[in-house]
Design a protein around this motif. Structure first.
Motif, mmCIF file in Angstrom:
data_model
loop_
_atom_site.group_PDB
_atom_site.id
_atom_site.type_symbol
_atom_site.label_atom_id
_atom_site.label_comp_id
_atom_site.label_asym_id
_atom_site.label_seq_id
_atom_site.Cartn_x
_atom_site.Cartn_y
_atom_site.Cartn_z
ATOM 1 N N PRO A 59 0.830 -1.212 0.000
ATOM 2 C CA PRO A 59 0.000 0.000 0.000
ATOM 3 C C PRO A 59 0.862 1.259 0.000
ATOM 4 C CG PRO A 59 0.188 -0.828 2.220
ATOM 5 C CD PRO A 59 0.930 -1.814 1.352
ATOM 6 N N LYS A 60 0.220 2.366 -0.304
ATOM 7 C CA LYS A 60 0.941 3.633 -0.305
ATOM 8 C C LYS A 60 1.362 3.997 1.106
ATOM 9 C CE LYS A 60 -0.723 5.969 -4.447
ATOM 10 N NZ LYS A 60 -1.395 7.165 -4.985
ATOM 11 N N GLY A 61 2.407 4.852 1.179
ATOM 12 C CA GLY A 61 2.894 5.292 2.481
ATOM 13 C C GLY A 61 1.815 6.013 3.270
ATOM 14 N N ASN A 62 1.900 5.912 4.570
ATOM 15 C CA ASN A 62 0.889 6.524 5.439
ATOM 16 C C ASN A 62 1.106 8.028 5.540
ATOM 17 O OD1 ASN A 62 -0.251 4.050 5.971
ATOM 18 N ND2 ASN A 62 1.042 3.675 7.749
ATOM 19 N N PHE A 90 -5.747 18.665 8.488
ATOM 20 C CA PHE A 90 -5.455 19.582 9.579
ATOM 21 C C PHE A 90 -5.805 18.961 10.933
ATOM 22 C CE2 PHE A 90 -6.035 22.586 6.018
ATOM 23 C CZ PHE A 90 -4.810 23.226 6.082
ATOM 24 N N PHE A 91 -6.579 17.850 10.904
ATOM 25 C CA PHE A 91 -6.980 17.204 12.158
ATOM 26 C C PHE A 91 -5.898 16.223 12.591
ATOM 27 C CE2 PHE A 91 -11.046 18.246 10.070
ATOM 28 C CZ PHE A 91 -11.588 19.080 11.050
ATOM 29 N N LEU A 92 -5.592 16.211 13.857
ATOM 30 C CA LEU A 92 -4.613 15.291 14.398
ATOM 31 C C LEU A 92 -5.097 13.849 14.261
ATOM 32 C CD1 LEU A 92 -3.643 17.199 17.667
ATOM 33 C CD2 LEU A 92 -2.362 17.111 15.546
ATOM 34 N N HIS A 93 -4.137 12.938 14.198
ATOM 35 C CA HIS A 93 -4.451 11.526 14.020
ATOM 36 C C HIS A 93 -5.379 11.013 15.130
ATOM 37 C CE1 HIS A 93 -3.816 7.244 13.120
ATOM 38 N NE2 HIS A 93 -3.661 7.078 14.430
ATOM 39 N N GLU A 94 -5.057 11.335 16.381
ATOM 40 C CA GLU A 94 -5.867 10.858 17.506
ATOM 41 C C GLU A 94 -7.271 11.438 17.461
ATOM 42 O OE1 GLU A 94 -5.061 8.499 19.480
ATOM 43 O OE2 GLU A 94 -3.059 8.321 18.613
ATOM 44 N N LEU A 95 -7.402 12.687 16.989
ATOM 45 C CA LEU A 95 -8.706 13.328 16.868
ATOM 46 C C LEU A 95 -9.545 12.633 15.804
ATOM 47 C CD1 LEU A 95 -9.996 15.722 18.352
ATOM 48 C CD2 LEU A 95 -9.345 17.162 16.408
ATOM 49 N N ARG A 96 -8.920 12.318 14.674
ATOM 50 C CA ARG A 96 -9.617 11.612 13.589
ATOM 51 C C ARG A 96 -10.062 10.226 14.048
ATOM 52 N NH1 ARG A 96 -8.419 13.329 8.334
ATOM 53 N NH2 ARG A 96 -8.230 11.179 7.614
ATOM 54 N N HIS A 110 -10.678 9.267 17.132
ATOM 55 C CA HIS A 110 -11.716 9.367 18.162
ATOM 56 C C HIS A 110 -13.099 9.557 17.547
ATOM 57 C CE1 HIS A 110 -13.590 10.377 21.997
ATOM 58 N NE2 HIS A 110 -14.132 11.430 21.381
ATOM 59 N N PHE A 111 -13.173 10.362 16.484
ATOM 60 C CA PHE A 111 -14.474 10.669 15.869
ATOM 61 C C PHE A 111 -14.795 9.742 14.694
ATOM 62 C CE2 PHE A 111 -13.594 14.675 18.066
ATOM 63 C CZ PHE A 111 -14.813 14.893 18.700
ATOM 64 N N GLY A 112 -14.020 8.693 14.514
ATOM 65 C CA GLY A 112 -14.338 7.707 13.488
ATOM 66 C C GLY A 112 -14.026 8.147 12.076
ATOM 67 N N LEU A 113 -13.163 9.133 11.932
ATOM 68 C CA LEU A 113 -12.763 9.571 10.594
ATOM 69 C C LEU A 113 -11.686 8.631 10.049
ATOM 70 C CD1 LEU A 113 -12.540 13.419 11.249
ATOM 71 C CD2 LEU A 113 -14.361 12.187 10.052
ATOM 72 N N PRO A 114 -11.541 8.561 8.722
ATOM 73 C CA PRO A 114 -10.539 7.644 8.146
ATOM 74 C C PRO A 114 -9.123 7.982 8.618
ATOM 75 C CG PRO A 114 -12.056 8.404 6.449
ATOM 76 C CD PRO A 114 -12.337 9.238 7.667
ATOM 77 N N VAL A 115 -8.383 6.943 8.960
ATOM 78 C CA VAL A 115 -6.974 7.069 9.348
ATOM 79 C C VAL A 115 -6.167 6.141 8.431
ATOM 80 C CG1 VAL A 115 -7.406 7.713 11.753
ATOM 81 C CG2 VAL A 115 -7.341 5.303 11.126
ATOM 82 N N PRO A 116 -4.838 6.200 8.475
ATOM 83 C CA PRO A 116 -4.046 5.404 7.528
ATOM 84 C C PRO A 116 -4.394 3.921 7.467
ATOM 85 C CG PRO A 116 -2.625 6.987 8.613
ATOM 86 C CD PRO A 116 -3.970 7.121 9.240
ATOM 87 N N ARG A 117 -4.767 3.328 8.584
ATOM 88 C CA ARG A 117 -5.050 1.886 8.538
ATOM 89 C C ARG A 117 -6.291 1.584 7.702
ATOM 90 N NH1 ARG A 117 -8.792 0.021 12.357
ATOM 91 N NH2 ARG A 117 -9.558 1.595 13.827
ATOM 92 N N HIS A 144 -7.037 3.242 4.906
ATOM 93 C CA HIS A 144 -6.542 3.261 3.523
ATOM 94 C C HIS A 144 -5.791 1.971 3.207
ATOM 95 C CE1 HIS A 144 -7.765 7.393 3.032
ATOM 96 N NE2 HIS A 144 -7.043 7.769 4.094
ATOM 97 N N THR A 145 -5.016 1.475 4.186
ATOM 98 C CA THR A 145 -4.297 0.215 3.997
ATOM 99 C C THR A 145 -5.275 -0.940 3.817
ATOM 100 O OG1 THR A 145 -2.459 1.029 5.352
ATOM 101 C CG2 THR A 145 -2.594 -1.356 5.013
ATOM 102 N N ALA A 146 -6.364 -0.916 4.581
ATOM 103 C CA ALA A 146 -7.376 -1.971 4.466
ATOM 104 C C ALA A 146 -8.032 -1.951 3.090
ATOM 105 C CB ALA A 146 -8.426 -1.790 5.562
ATOM 106 N N ILE A 147 -8.270 -0.751 2.552
ATOM 107 C CA ILE A 147 -8.866 -0.632 1.213
ATOM 108 C C ILE A 147 -7.919 -1.211 0.174
ATOM 109 C CG2 ILE A 147 -9.562 1.020 -0.566
ATOM 110 C CD1 ILE A 147 -10.583 2.820 1.740
ATOM 111 N N TYR A 148 -6.620 -0.888 0.304
ATOM 112 C CA TYR A 148 -5.621 -1.433 -0.620
ATOM 113 C C TYR A 148 -5.582 -2.956 -0.513
ATOM 114 C CZ TYR A 148 -3.162 2.398 -2.911
ATOM 115 O OH TYR A 148 -2.823 3.431 -3.738
ATOM 116 N N ALA A 149 -5.619 -3.449 0.722
ATOM 117 C CA ALA A 149 -5.575 -4.899 0.930
ATOM 118 C C ALA A 149 -6.761 -5.575 0.251
ATOM 119 C CB ALA A 149 -5.557 -5.209 2.425
ATOM 120 N N TYR A 150 -7.948 -4.998 0.373
ATOM 121 C CA TYR A 150 -9.140 -5.583 -0.240
ATOM 122 C C TYR A 150 -8.983 -5.651 -1.757
ATOM 123 C CZ TYR A 150 -13.782 -5.939 -2.248
ATOM 124 O OH TYR A 150 -14.846 -6.331 -3.018
#
Length: 530
Positions: free
Chosen positions: A126-129, A134-140, A142-149, A151-157
């Protein structure tokens, strides 16, 4: 400018800092290339590539003229690079037959009998993470927004979906580190390699593919005649002095000699981010020269080497500051190279200290420059020989002329059957040591036998020096001590006369070497297209 060569006029026309002229000239050059591609009936991809570049030039030209933007040529260059990086060239074809080239996401919901997937390297699939947000990773998170994992799961599928029903699947990754990324295989490949056999009982076949370079067999061999200008340049070089390197370059490839010494085409200067081998070599030479300097013309004892072993680390660091231009040698790969340099120097000093037991060693000189006249005039040209001998010493009373090599040297490289054998260009190390000894003989008129050899820091033998060995014409035995008052000097002199006669022959052109393996590391291989 000769008539009929409008492209040369465009290439050499001055821009004088005018961006409009620069764009006009570049556009004209690429239009000429486009016409050439059309005439040669090259691939549609080449035509599309040139068309996109011309579109970029037109776009920038329109923006500059519409908005009256002022910029210099350097800024224009940066814009061109930035826009080019984001330009994509699509592949198009018949969707129901032939080879389909598509991205991973384009393959969704499609089944293929044969799948060939390229660039299955980590950070590509998969592409690099990267979180462009502008939102911090932990903030994303917490609110259920997409994070790098996610995107990795989409690539894996999509990865596993594309190969699910394929009869034959070929997953190719690059094992060389280059501008496109790392040499590490994708995590998906590792997963297939280790887990798939447990499900179907069949091992994943892996092989390294190293295709030979594609050569243009229809290309004519390059041969450059010795015109008057080239002959004058060659005579000027002969007057200043031929070095052993210049002569061996000619023996390897006359055309390379022409590019380097006659045309004076310099190597492309690159920023030395990692210490190069030649830089380490310069450092080793400088350190040894200055370590031995206080002990010249005296019998060395063990305490002398003890003193050198206390100084060499500080001296090595100092010479890296000089030769590496204040580069960082304390981190990363450079630190490893620096430590290796220290190890090589220490290894030599300890070996020489050990060798003193029952033996006598006197350093006569280090890094001695010489410039002597060749005793024969060749084709009405006076010739001089020049160079630098790394070390001259006496070991148990025998004079030795020694060359340092920071790389690996095999003793077979210094074993020759006869002197004419040196002309084949395959024994450059043997030629170099003989060249130094021959010139030293002209300068000092050696009256006693001399030994010639190499100290290789990578493989120091028991006797430290790897000697030059030549087969005796009568006994057929290898000898490593030579008398320059007899046949050796005459035979090597005759060889040099033969080489110089060919070099100065106006009817002998500068031709390419027939041995294409020598082109592998040549600095001018892009000119020859070999």
């Amino acid at each position: 400018m000769p008539a009929g060569l409008p492209l040369l006029k465009t290439v050499f026309s001055p821009w004088q800092g005018n961006v409009s002229k620069a764009i006009e000239a570049l556009t004209d050059i690429f239009r000429h290339l486009q016409s050439y591609e059309d005439a040669k009936n090259h691939t549609a991809f080449s035509a599309e590539y040139l068309s996109r570049i011309l579109a970029i030039f037109n776009r920038i030209s329109l923006i500059i003229s519409e908005y009256k933007i002022e910029m210099d040529v350097r800024t224009l260059y940066k814009y061109l690079i930035q826009i080019s990086k984001h330009t994509r060239i699509p592949f198009s074809g018949e969707p129901i037959k032939g080879l389909q080239i598509m991205g991973l996401l384009e393959s969704r919901a499609l089944d293929f009998e044969n799948v060939i997937m390229l660039s299955t390297n980590e950070n590509i699939i998969p592409k690099g993470n990267r979180e462009n947000s502008f939102f911090l990773h932990e903030l994303r998170k917490h609110f259920g927004l997409p994070v790098p994992r996610h995107h990795t799961a989409i690539y894996a599928y999509h990865f596993y979906r594309s190969i699910q029903r394929a009869t034959n699947t070929y997953l190719i990754y690059n094992t060389e580190v280059d501008d496109w990324g790392s040499s590490e295989m994708s995590r998906f490949l590792l997963q297939l390699k280790h887990e798939l056999p447990t499900y179907n009982g069949k091992p994943v076949e892996a092989s390294i593919i190293n295709p030979p370079p594609v050569l243009d067999t229809d290309r004519e061999e390059i041969s450059i005649a010795k015109n008057e200008s080239a002959q004058l340049r060659l005579k000027a070089i002969a007057g200043r002095g031929f070095s052993a390197t210049a002569i061996t370059t000619y023996l390897h490839c006359p055309l390379q000699f022409y590019f380097q010494y006659i045309a004076s085409l310099q190597e492309e200067e690159n920023i030395e981010e990692t210490i190069e081998a030649r830089t380490s070599g310069k450092v080793i030479h400088s350190v040894l020269e200055n370590l031995y300097k206080p002990y010249i013309n005296r019998i060395l004892i063990a305490q002398d080497f003890d003193a050198m072993l206390k100084k060499y680390k500080e001296m090595t660091r100092e010479y890296y500051r000089i030769h590496y231009l204040e580069g960082d040698i304390d981190t990363g790969k450079n630190r490893l190279i620096y430590e290796t340099t220290l190890l090589l120097i220490r290894k030599l000093l300890l070996a020489e200290k050990k060798l003193l037991t029952g033996n006598e060693l006197i350093i006569r000189n280090t890094e001695e420059n010489f410039e002597v006249s060749f005793p024969h005039t060749i084709r009405d040209t006076a010739i001089r020989l020049r160079g630098q001998i790394d070390r001259i010493d006496r070991y148990n009373g025998k004079l030795r002329i020694i060359d340092y090599k920071s790389g690996n040297v095999k003793d077979t490289e210094l074993k020759i059957e006869d002197i004419p054998e040196l002309k084949d260009g395959k024994h450059n190390k043997a030629f170099q040591t003989l060249f130094y000894a021959y010139a030293f003989n002209i300068q000092t008129h050696l009256s006693a036998p001399v030994m010639m050899g190499i100290i290789s820091f990578k493989n120091i033998p028991k006797d430290i020096v790897i000697p030059l060995q030549l087969q005796d014409s009568e006994t057929k035995e290898k000898q490593d001590s030579f008398d320059f008052q007899h046949d050796l000097s005459r035979d090597f002199e005759n060889l040099l006369m033969e080489i110089f006669s060919e070099m100065l022959d106006p009817d002998t052109p500068y031709a390419q070497t027939p041995d294409k393996e020598r082109c592998t590391y040549c600095n001018y291989k892009n000119i020859c297209k070999r």
